[in-house]
Design an enzyme around this catalytic site. Sequence first.
Site, PDB file in Angstrom:
ATOM      1  N   CYS A 220      27.675  14.935  48.538  1.00  0.00           N
ATOM      2  CA  CYS A 220      27.272  16.325  48.770  1.00  0.00           C
ATOM      3  C   CYS A 220      26.999  16.550  50.255  1.00  0.00           C
ATOM      4  O   CYS A 220      26.256  15.769  50.873  1.00  0.00           O
ATOM      5  CB  CYS A 220      26.017  16.648  47.956  1.00  0.00           C
ATOM      6  SG  CYS A 220      25.371  18.305  48.269  1.00  0.00           S
TER       7      CYS A 220
ATOM      8  N   CYS B  33      22.898  17.292  50.483  1.00  0.00           N
ATOM      9  CA  CYS B  33      21.834  16.340  50.112  1.00  0.00           C
ATOM     10  C   CYS B  33      22.334  14.900  50.037  1.00  0.00           C
ATOM     11  O   CYS B  33      21.569  13.997  49.697  1.00  0.00           O
ATOM     12  CB  CYS B  33      21.189  16.747  48.792  1.00  0.00           C
ATOM     13  SG  CYS B  33      22.313  16.632  47.365  1.00  0.00           S
TER      14      CYS B  33
ATOM     15  N   LYS C 294      49.212  43.303  39.713  1.00  0.00           N
ATOM     16  CA  LYS C 294      49.017  43.448  41.150  1.00  0.00           C
ATOM     17  C   LYS C 294      50.305  43.076  41.876  1.00  0.00           C
ATOM     18  O   LYS C 294      50.896  42.025  41.611  1.00  0.00           O
ATOM     19  CB  LYS C 294      47.875  42.545  41.633  1.00  0.00           C
ATOM     20  CG  LYS C 294      46.532  42.824  40.989  1.00  0.00           C
ATOM     21  CD  LYS C 294      45.971  44.187  41.346  1.00  0.00           C
ATOM     22  CE  LYS C 294      45.425  44.250  42.741  1.00  0.00           C
ATOM     23  NZ  LYS C 294      44.157  43.545  42.942  1.00  0.00           N
TER      24      LYS C 294
ATOM     25  N   CYS D  44      18.797  19.694  45.506  1.00  0.00           N
ATOM     26  CA  CYS D  44      19.826  20.085  46.480  1.00  0.00           C
ATOM     27  C   CYS D  44      19.542  21.516  46.947  1.00  0.00           C
ATOM     28  O   CYS D  44      19.561  22.456  46.134  1.00  0.00           O
ATOM     29  CB  CYS D  44      21.204  20.000  45.823  1.00  0.00           C
ATOM     30  SG  CYS D  44      22.568  20.376  46.947  1.00  0.00           S
TER      31      CYS D  44
ATOM     32  N   GLU E  98      50.734  53.356  34.535  1.00  0.00           N
ATOM     33  CA  GLU E  98      50.231  54.234  35.592  1.00  0.00           C
ATOM     34  C   GLU E  98      50.182  53.475  36.916  1.00  0.00           C
ATOM     35  O   GLU E  98      50.164  52.239  36.932  1.00  0.00           O
ATOM     36  CB  GLU E  98      48.819  54.723  35.248  1.00  0.00           C
ATOM     37  CG  GLU E  98      48.713  55.406  33.904  1.00  0.00           C
ATOM     38  CD  GLU E  98      47.276  55.630  33.463  1.00  0.00           C
ATOM     39  OE1 GLU E  98      47.089  56.228  32.399  1.00  0.00           O
ATOM     40  OE2 GLU E  98      46.346  55.202  34.175  1.00  0.00           O
TER      41      GLU E  98
ATOM     42  N   ASP F 226      44.504  52.541  45.222  1.00  0.00           N
ATOM     43  CA  ASP F 226      43.678  51.642  46.024  1.00  0.00           C
ATOM     44  C   ASP F 226      42.568  52.446  46.689  1.00  0.00           C
ATOM     45  O   ASP F 226      42.662  52.848  47.845  1.00  0.00           O
ATOM     46  CB  ASP F 226      44.550  50.944  47.075  1.00  0.00           C
ATOM     47  CG  ASP F 226      43.891  49.668  47.587  1.00  0.00           C
ATOM     48  OD1 ASP F 226      42.890  49.241  46.985  1.00  0.00           O
ATOM     49  OD2 ASP F 226      44.379  49.107  48.578  1.00  0.00           O
TER      50      ASP F 226
ATOM     51  N   CYS G 228      27.808  18.406  42.529  1.00  0.00           N
ATOM     52  CA  CYS G 228      26.644  17.649  42.984  1.00  0.00           C
ATOM     53  C   CYS G 228      25.647  17.663  41.832  1.00  0.00           C
ATOM     54  O   CYS G 228      25.174  18.732  41.430  1.00  0.00           O
ATOM     55  CB  CYS G 228      26.030  18.298  44.230  1.00  0.00           C
ATOM     56  SG  CYS G 228      24.420  17.580  44.663  1.00  0.00           S
TER      57      CYS G 228
ATOM     58  N   LYS H  15      48.272  52.039  40.158  1.00  0.00           N
ATOM     59  CA  LYS H  15      46.913  51.544  40.402  1.00  0.00           C
ATOM     60  C   LYS H  15      46.514  51.958  41.821  1.00  0.00           C
ATOM     61  O   LYS H  15      46.972  51.384  42.802  1.00  0.00           O
ATOM     62  CB  LYS H  15      46.868  50.018  40.248  1.00  0.00           C
ATOM     63  CG  LYS H  15      45.467  49.451  40.327  1.00  0.00           C
ATOM     64  CD  LYS H  15      45.489  47.949  40.030  1.00  0.00           C
ATOM     65  CE  LYS H  15      44.073  47.390  40.026  1.00  0.00           C
ATOM     66  NZ  LYS H  15      43.391  47.555  41.312  1.00  0.00           N
TER      67      LYS H  15
ATOM     68  N   TYR I 199      42.105  59.649  35.577  1.00  0.00           N
ATOM     69  CA  TYR I 199      43.081  58.988  34.710  1.00  0.00           C
ATOM     70  C   TYR I 199      42.539  58.460  33.378  1.00  0.00           C
ATOM     71  O   TYR I 199      43.236  57.762  32.665  1.00  0.00           O
ATOM     72  CB  TYR I 199      43.768  57.839  35.443  1.00  0.00           C
ATOM     73  CG  TYR I 199      42.839  56.913  36.200  1.00  0.00           C
ATOM     74  CD1 TYR I 199      41.872  56.156  35.551  1.00  0.00           C
ATOM     75  CD2 TYR I 199      42.939  56.799  37.590  1.00  0.00           C
ATOM     76  CE1 TYR I 199      41.035  55.321  36.232  1.00  0.00           C
ATOM     77  CE2 TYR I 199      42.094  55.962  38.291  1.00  0.00           C
ATOM     78  CZ  TYR I 199      41.152  55.220  37.605  1.00  0.00           C
ATOM     79  OH  TYR I 199      40.313  54.385  38.297  1.00  0.00           O
TER      80      TYR I 199
END
Length: 677
Positions: free
Chosen positions: A404, A407, A310, A428, A112, A116, A422, A114, A223
Site C-alpha cells: 500500500c 500504510c 454513446k 490505512c 432519440e 449534451d 489494502c 442524446k 423528451y
Amino acid sequence: MNNDIKNRITSLTQELNQHNHSYYVLNKPTISDYAYDALMHELMKLEKEHPEFKDPDSPTQRVGSDLSNDFEQITHQYPMLSLGNTYSEGEIADFYQRVSRAIGDNIEYVCELKYDGTSISLTYENGRLKHAVTRGDGEKGDDVTANVKTIKSIPLHLKGDYPANFEIRGEIFMPLAEFIKTNQLRVAEGEAPFANARNAAAGSLKMKKSAEMAKRRLDCFLYYLLGPDLPGNLHSQNLEQARSWGFKIPEHYKICTSLPEIYTFINHWDKERHKLPFEIDGIVIKVNNIHLQNELGYTAKTPRWAISYKFKAEEARTQLLSVDYQVGRSGRITPVANLEPVQLAGTTVKRASLHNADIIAQLDLHENDWVYVEKGGEIIPKITRVEVSARHPMSAPVQFISHCPQCNTPLIRPEGEAAHLCPNDKACPPQLKGKIEHFVSRKALDIDSFGEQVVDLLFEKGLVKDVSDIYDLSYDKLIGINRVSDDEENKRLFSFKEKSTQNLLDGIAQSKNAPYANVLFGLGIKHVGATVAKTLTKEFNTIDKLSQAKLEQLTTLDDIGPKVAQSVIDYFADTDHRALVERLKAAGLNFKSEAPTQSSEKFKDQSFVISGTFSAFSRDELKKIIERNGGKNISGVSTKTSYLVAGENTGPAKLAKAEKLKVKIISESDFIELLER
C-alpha cells in the site's frame, strides 16, 4: 381607464407569448426584433405603473431578476435516474434481447438524440410552471425555477387540453453559436472560456442572478412525460401531445421495431451530428409502450426500459510521465497515469485511470510510453492503446506495486476479483478518511458544510478518527483550526471561523434526524448501497434485529443475494463495528424505523409478484395492501412466489415463468376475493 390598461396588458402578454412560441419553439419568427422590443418595452412600462394587473407568467419574467438566488432543494416526485451507457452495437443487441426475454417480441422502440446539456424536470399545475428542478442526486435537486423562466423556449403557461398535474423532463443546453459568442465575450472581459457547451449550460443554470443568466440564450428540448393522468399509453404519442401544449419537443426521433432499424438511426446521426446547431453525444433508445416500461421497471440506478448509446469519444496522443496509486474507501488500489498535458474534447487532460493491474498488463505499458487517451463516456479519461513503435528500447515495463502506498501493508488480490486491495481497513489513512467522507455524504447523513477539505483537516488534527468522533466535536475544538490545501495549482487557506464552525455544528446536530436507512448506508457496509439499506431497514426495523439476522433470513429478501447477506453478517461479527454502532447510538443517531402498520396476518409467509395495470388499484396500492396484511412483495417470479397478480399488459415472460414453475396466477378480482376471505 383601469379596464383599458388591464386589457392592454392582457393583450400584450398574449401577443408576446405567441411571438416567443413562434420564434423559440417553432423556429418561425412572425415579427421583427425591433417590433418585438417595442411591444416588450410597452408591457414593462405598463406593468411597472400598474403592478396589480401584472400576470405572474408575464413574458417580462424572461429577463430575470437582479436579486440573488439561494437554491433550495426539492425532492423529486419521481426519481431522476441516469441511463445505462453502451458503446457498441453488441451491447445494444444485449439490451434488445433482455427486453425481448422479459416482455416478448414485436416491441416498438423510440430512438432519440442524446443532447449534451444539463437535465431538468419541470412540474406544471393547471397549465402553469410550478417549479424547475435539476437532477441533483436523483432523489432531490436544486430549485432553479427563477433561472429557467428566462429560457424562452420553456412555456410558462400552456395551451390546449393538458392534464391538471404532470412533470416533463428534458435537457437544457447552449446552442453552439451562443457558446462561441459567450466564450468570445468572456475572453474579451479577461475571464477563462468555458471548456465545452455542456459546462456552459450547467454553469449558467446555477448563476445567482437570473438577469445575468437571461443574457445567455439557453435552449431546452423536452423528451419525457410523467404523471398520474397521461394522455396516452405510448411515449411517442405523449411527446406529440406535449408539443401541442406549447413545449419544444425534438423533431429528430424515430419509432423502430427491429435492431437493424435502430442501428441505421445510430449510424445516420453518428455521421450527421456535426451538422446540428447543438451538441449531441449519442442516441437514447426507449421502449415506446408505457405499460411495458412499468413492467420492465428499474434497477437501483437505471430504468430497464431505456439505454443510451454513446458515440466514440475523441482521442489524443500524449506521453506517460509516471504512475500513481490511489487508495479508495474500500481499500481498492487504483493506478492513475500522469500524462504530458494534452487537449481532448475541449479540456486539458493530465491524468487518466488505468483501473487495475490487468489493464496495465493488457496495454503492455512501459515507462515514458507514447499513449492514446480518450474520455470514457466523454467524462473520465482513459488510456486505450500504446504506440509501441515510438517506445525507447531501454524502457522498462510498468510494475504494479506490492505494498500500500499509504500504510505499506502488503496488498492482496481476492480470488475472482480484478482489483488489488489494502486489507488494513482499520489504520490505512485514505480508507479511514474515505469512510468519513461517505458517512457525511448527501445520500447518507447529509451533513451540511462537511466536505472533503473539512474531513482532511479534522483527520489531520486528530479530531475525527472514525465517524463516531464527529459527534464529540464542539465549538471550542473547532474554532481557529486551519490548513493549507494540497492543491499545487490552487493553494488556499481553510480556517474555521465563527460562522463556518456554527454551520458545521448545526449540520451535525441535524444529522441525528436522518432516517435509519440513511444511517445504515452511511456505515459503509460492503455491498450495501442506498437501495439495499432501505430493503434491510424495512425488514429489520432496528439495528439490533439486523445485527442478529441469519444468512437464510437475509437471502429471502428481494434483491439480497448471498454476497450481500454474508457481507452484512461479517460486518456485525466484528467487535469494532459493533462498538462503533453503540457509540453512534449513544450520540443519538436513529437506528430504528417504525414497523409497518399491519392490519392482519392474512398473507403471512406468502410472497406476491405484481405485474401489469389494474382498474381498482394502482400497483403501489396493491403492494401496500399486501404488506399491511403480512405478505411480502418480490420483483421476479421464482419458486418462492406464492401468487402472480396479473393485470392488463402483464409481461408474457412472467406469465410463462409462472406457468412453468406452477405459481398460481390470479387476477385483480381474485386478489380482492382473497383479501376479503
